[in-house]
Design an enzyme around this catalytic site. Structure first.
Site, short mmCIF file in Angstrom:
data_model
loop_
_atom_site.label_atom_id
_atom_site.label_comp_id
_atom_site.label_asym_id
_atom_site.label_seq_id
_atom_site.Cartn_x
_atom_site.Cartn_y
_atom_site.Cartn_z
N ARG A 1 41.92 61.72 34.74
CA ARG A 1 43.21 62.24 35.22
C ARG A 1 43.42 61.66 36.60
O ARG A 1 42.53 61.71 37.44
CB ARG A 1 43.19 63.77 35.30
CG ARG A 1 44.55 64.32 35.73
CD ARG A 1 44.49 65.71 36.30
NE ARG A 1 43.59 65.88 37.42
CZ ARG A 1 43.85 65.54 38.69
NH1 ARG A 1 44.97 64.93 39.02
NH2 ARG A 1 42.97 65.78 39.65
N LYS B 1 41.11 64.46 45.62
CA LYS B 1 40.51 65.78 45.89
C LYS B 1 40.01 65.87 47.32
O LYS B 1 39.65 64.88 47.95
CB LYS B 1 39.35 66.05 44.91
CG LYS B 1 39.78 66.21 43.47
CD LYS B 1 40.34 67.59 43.22
CE LYS B 1 40.88 67.75 41.83
NZ LYS B 1 40.07 68.54 40.96
#
Length: 131
Positions: free
Chosen positions: A102, A67
Site C-alpha cells: 500500500r 509512516k
C-alpha cells in the site's frame, strides 16, 4: 515480549476464524499493522522479521508509506519528506516476504517493485540503455 510472536498468533487466529466462517483462504491477506500502536524499533523489527508470517499461508500486505517511524528514524518531520525511507522499507519488505504494497507515491513505488522483482529474478524487464 515478542512482537512478532504476538502478531503471528493474532493473525493466524484471525485467518482460522475467518476460514471457520466459510471465507476462502485464497481471499484473505494479512497486514501486520506497521505503525499502529507500535514503537519505531517495533516497526523495524516487523519489517526485518516479516518472513515469519509466511507460514500462515496467505499473502502479506505491508503499508509503510510515509509512516511516522520513518520520519523518526531519518529525522524528517514532514510526511512528504519520507519517500526515500518509504522505498527502503518497501524494498526490505519485498525481500522479506511481502506480497501486497500500500503506497501513496505510486510511480516511485511501482519502479521500486519492478527493480526488486528484477533483482530477485536476475533479469531485466526493459532494456533501453545498454550502459
Amino acid at each position: 515480549e515478542d512482537i512478532m510472536g504476538e502478531i503471528f498468533d493474532y493473525l493466524s487466529g484471525r485467518v482460522e476464524f475467518a476460514c471457520g466462517f466459510g471465507i476462502d483462504r485464497e481471499k484473505i491477506a494479512i497486514d501486520p499493522g506497521v505503525g499502529f500502536a507500535k514503537t519505531s524499533s517495533g516497526c523495524l523489527e516487523i519489517i526485518r522479521r516479516l518472513g515469519e508470517l509466511k507460514t500462515i499461508g496467505v499473502p502479506i500486505l505491508i503499508g509503510t508509506s510515509r509512516k511516522s517511524f520513518i520520519g523518526k528514524t531519518l529525522g524528517c518531520a514532514a510526511p512528504g519528506e519520507r519517500l526515500v525511507g518509504t522505498l527502503a522499507t518497501i524494498s526490505a519488505s519485498l525481500f522479506n516476504g511481502a506480497n501486497i504494497i500500500r503506497a501513496h507515491d505510486v510511480k516511485e513505488t511501482k519502479e521500486t517493485i519492478l527493480m526488486i522483482d528484477a533483482i530477485k529474478r536476475g533479469d531485466v524487464l526493459l532494456t533501453e540503455d545498454n550502459s
